[in-house]
Write a protein that holds these residues in place. Structure first.
Motif, PDB file in Angstrom:
ATOM      1  N   LEU A 169       0.832  -1.209   0.000  1.00  0.00           N
ATOM      2  CA  LEU A 169       0.000   0.000   0.000  1.00  0.00           C
ATOM      3  C   LEU A 169       0.864   1.255   0.000  1.00  0.00           C
ATOM      4  O   LEU A 169       0.540   2.238  -0.670  1.00  0.00           O
ATOM      5  N   ALA A 170       1.970   1.220   0.745  1.00  0.00           N
ATOM      6  CA  ALA A 170       2.846   2.393   0.802  1.00  0.00           C
ATOM      7  C   ALA A 170       3.416   2.698  -0.582  1.00  0.00           C
ATOM      8  O   ALA A 170       3.463   3.862  -1.000  1.00  0.00           O
ATOM      9  N   LEU A 171       3.822   1.632  -1.312  1.00  0.00           N
ATOM     10  CA  LEU A 171       4.354   1.857  -2.659  1.00  0.00           C
ATOM     11  C   LEU A 171       3.304   2.525  -3.553  1.00  0.00           C
ATOM     12  O   LEU A 171       3.613   3.377  -4.377  1.00  0.00           O
ATOM     13  N   TYR A 172       2.059   2.120  -3.366  1.00  0.00           N
ATOM     14  CA  TYR A 172       0.976   2.637  -4.205  1.00  0.00           C
ATOM     15  C   TYR A 172       0.517   4.027  -3.760  1.00  0.00           C
ATOM     16  O   TYR A 172       0.226   4.905  -4.584  1.00  0.00           O
ATOM     17  N   LEU A 173       0.443   4.235  -2.443  1.00  0.00           N
ATOM     18  CA  LEU A 173      -0.255   5.428  -1.940  1.00  0.00           C
ATOM     19  C   LEU A 173       0.645   6.626  -1.666  1.00  0.00           C
ATOM     20  O   LEU A 173       0.208   7.770  -1.824  1.00  0.00           O
ATOM     21  N   ILE A 174       1.883   6.394  -1.238  1.00  0.00           N
ATOM     22  CA  ILE A 174       2.721   7.550  -0.898  1.00  0.00           C
ATOM     23  C   ILE A 174       2.878   8.491  -2.096  1.00  0.00           C
ATOM     24  O   ILE A 174       2.746   9.713  -1.941  1.00  0.00           O
ATOM     25  N   PRO A 175       3.082   7.956  -3.331  1.00  0.00           N
ATOM     26  CA  PRO A 175       3.170   8.889  -4.472  1.00  0.00           C
ATOM     27  C   PRO A 175       1.872   9.666  -4.716  1.00  0.00           C
ATOM     28  O   PRO A 175       1.880  10.682  -5.398  1.00  0.00           O
ATOM     29  N   GLN A 176       0.761   9.181  -4.150  1.00  0.00           N
ATOM     30  CA  GLN A 176      -0.520   9.885  -4.321  1.00  0.00           C
ATOM     31  C   GLN A 176      -0.823  10.821  -3.155  1.00  0.00           C
ATOM     32  O   GLN A 176      -1.938  11.325  -3.025  1.00  0.00           O
ATOM     33  N   GLY A 177       0.149  11.003  -2.264  1.00  0.00           N
ATOM     34  CA  GLY A 177      -0.048  11.939  -1.157  1.00  0.00           C
ATOM     35  C   GLY A 177      -0.745  11.331   0.046  1.00  0.00           C
ATOM     36  O   GLY A 177      -1.192  12.051   0.943  1.00  0.00           O
ATOM     37  N   ILE A 178      -0.855  10.006   0.077  1.00  0.00           N
ATOM     38  CA  ILE A 178      -1.535   9.326   1.189  1.00  0.00           C
ATOM     39  C   ILE A 178      -0.498   8.555   1.996  1.00  0.00           C
ATOM     40  O   ILE A 178       0.297   7.794   1.441  1.00  0.00           O
ATOM     41  N   GLY A 179      -0.496   8.768   3.289  1.00  0.00           N
ATOM     42  CA  GLY A 179       0.490   8.135   4.153  1.00  0.00           C
ATOM     43  C   GLY A 179       0.064   6.732   4.572  1.00  0.00           C
ATOM     44  O   GLY A 179      -1.129   6.409   4.628  1.00  0.00           O
ATOM     45  N   VAL A 180       1.046   5.919   4.848  1.00  0.00           N
ATOM     46  CA  VAL A 180       0.809   4.573   5.397  1.00  0.00           C
ATOM     47  C   VAL A 180       1.802   4.377   6.531  1.00  0.00           C
ATOM     48  O   VAL A 180       2.985   4.716   6.389  1.00  0.00           O
ATOM     49  N   THR A 181       1.314   3.868   7.656  1.00  0.00           N
ATOM     50  CA  THR A 181       2.204   3.520   8.767  1.00  0.00           C
ATOM     51  C   THR A 181       1.954   2.075   9.163  1.00  0.00           C
ATOM     52  O   THR A 181       0.815   1.694   9.467  1.00  0.00           O
TER      53      THR A 181
END
Ligand SMILES: NC(=O)c1ccc[n+]([C@@H]2O[C@H](COP(=O)([O-])OP(=O)(O)OC[C@H]3O[C@@H](n4cnc5c(N)ncnc54)[C@H](O)[C@@H]3O)[C@@H](O)[C@H]2O)c1
Length: 261
Positions: A169-181
Motif C-alpha cells: 500500500l505504501a508503494l501505491y499510496l505515498i506517491p498519491q499523497g496518502i500516508g501509510v504507517t
C-alpha cells in the motif's frame, strides 16, 4: 498527517493500544470515531475524551462481519464528513501446538486480524484517493517481523501479511499523497492476554524475548502518533526489534537456529 483538524476512525478503540491511540488523537485535535465490539468500553472512552474537551463518536460493532464497514463508514462519514485517518488495530490471539489449532480457527484469526483491515481499507480508501489526502495505520506486531514462537501461527501469519500489505500500500499510496504507517509493537500491557484462546492445555504463551521491555499503551500510542505526524512508514515500539531484523537479514539460517527452544 497532522492530527489537529483530522477525522479518524480507530478499530479496537475500547482497550489497550487502540484506546490510548484514540485518546491521544483526540488530545491532539482529531475527531475520532471509536469502533469496538465492547460498547461499554467505547462509552467510557468517549466520556473521557469529551471531559477533556475532545470530540468522539462511538460505533459499537463486531468487525468480523463481512458487511460491518458499510454501516460503520457511512455513520462515521455522516458524523464527520470524511475520514482522513484509518487505524486498523483489532487483533486477537489464539495459541496452541500447530497440530492442535484447527483450520477454522485460522479462518477466524485471519478474518479478524487481516481481512477486517482489508474491508475497512476497501471502503475508505476511494475517498482518500479522490481527495489525494489521508493516512492508513495498520497495527501489526513483532510477530510479523521475525520468528520467536511456534505457538501462535495464525496470529503470526496475520501480522506478517499486514506488514506485506502495508508495504505494498505504501508503494501505491505515498506517491498519491496518502500516508501509510505499519506499526509493529512488542510487548504492551493491554487486555489482549485475557482474550487468548488456547487449543493446547498447559502451554504458556511465548513472548518475543526478555530483551524487550513491557510498555504501557500510552507509550506505544505516543510513539505511533509522533510517527504518523512525521509521516513515517515503519514504526516499532522498541528499536531492539531492528537489531533482531538486522541479525535475521544478515543470516536467516543462523537466526532461525538461534531462536530454537
Ligand atoms: N499488547 C501487545 O503486547 C501487542 C503486541 C504486538 C501487537 N499488538 C497488536 O495491537 C493491537 C491491539 O491489541 P491490544 O494489545 O491493545 O489488545 P486489547 O485486547 O487490549 O484490545 C483489542 C480490542 O479489540 C476489540 N475487538 C476484539 N474483537 C473484536 C471484534 N470482532 N470487533 C470489534 N472489536 C473487537 C476488543 O474488544 C478490544 O477492545 C492488536 O492488533 C494486537 O495484535 C499487541
Amino acid at each position: 498527517m497532522k492530527l489537529a483538524g483530522a477525522n479518524a476512525l480507530v478499530t479496537g478503540a475500547a482497550s489497550g493500544i487502540g484506546r490510548a491511540s484514540a485518546r491521544l488523537m483526540a488530545a491532539r485535535g482529531a475527531k475520532v470515531a471509536l469502533v469496538d465490539i465492547d460498547a461499554a468500553g467505547l462509552d467510557s472512552l468517549a466520556a473521557e475524551i469529551a471531559a477533556a474537551g475532545g470530540t468522539a463518536i462511538t460505533l459499537p460493532a463486531d468487525i468480523s462481519a463481512a458487511d460491518a464497514f458499510d454501516r460503520l463508514a457511512a455513520d462515521a462519514e455522516a458524523a464527520f464528513g470524511q475520514i482522513d485517518l484509518l487505524m486498523n488495530n483489532v487483533g486477537v490471539l489464539a495459541t496452541g501446538k500447530p497440530e492442535d489449532i484447527p483450520p477454522e480457527e485460522w479462518g477466524r484469526i485471519l478474518n479478524l486480524n487481516l481481512l477486517s483491515a482489508v474491508r475497512a481499507t476497501h471502503r475508505l480508501l476511494p475517498g482518500m484517493v479522490a481527495r489525494g489526502r489521508g493516512h492508513i495505520v495498520n497495527t501489526a506486531s513483532f510477530a510479523g517481523l521475525f520468528p520467536y514462537a511456534w505457538d501462535r501461527l495464525p496470529y503470526v501469519a496475520s501480522k506478517a501479511a499486514l506488514v506485506a500489505v502495508s508495504e505494498g500500500l505504501a508503494l501505491y499510496l505515498i506517491p498519491q499523497g496518502i500516508g501509510v504507517t505499519c506499526f509493529c509493537p512488542g510487548p504492551v500491557r493491554t487486555g489482549i492476554g485475557k482474550t487468548i484462546r488456547s487449543w493446547t492445555p498447559g502451554i504458556a504463551p511465548k513472548g518475543p524475548g526478555d530483551q524487550f521491555a513491557m510498555l504501557e499503551p500510552e507509550e506505544a500510542a505516543q510513539t505511533l502518533l509522533d510517527a504518523v505526524e512525521a509521516d513515517r512508514f515503519f514504526v516499532v515500539s522498541d528499536d531492539q526489534a531492528l537489531i533482531e531484523m538486522r541479525k535475521r537479514g544478515a543470516d536467516p539460517e543462523a537466526y532461525l537456529r538461534s531462536r530454537l527452544p
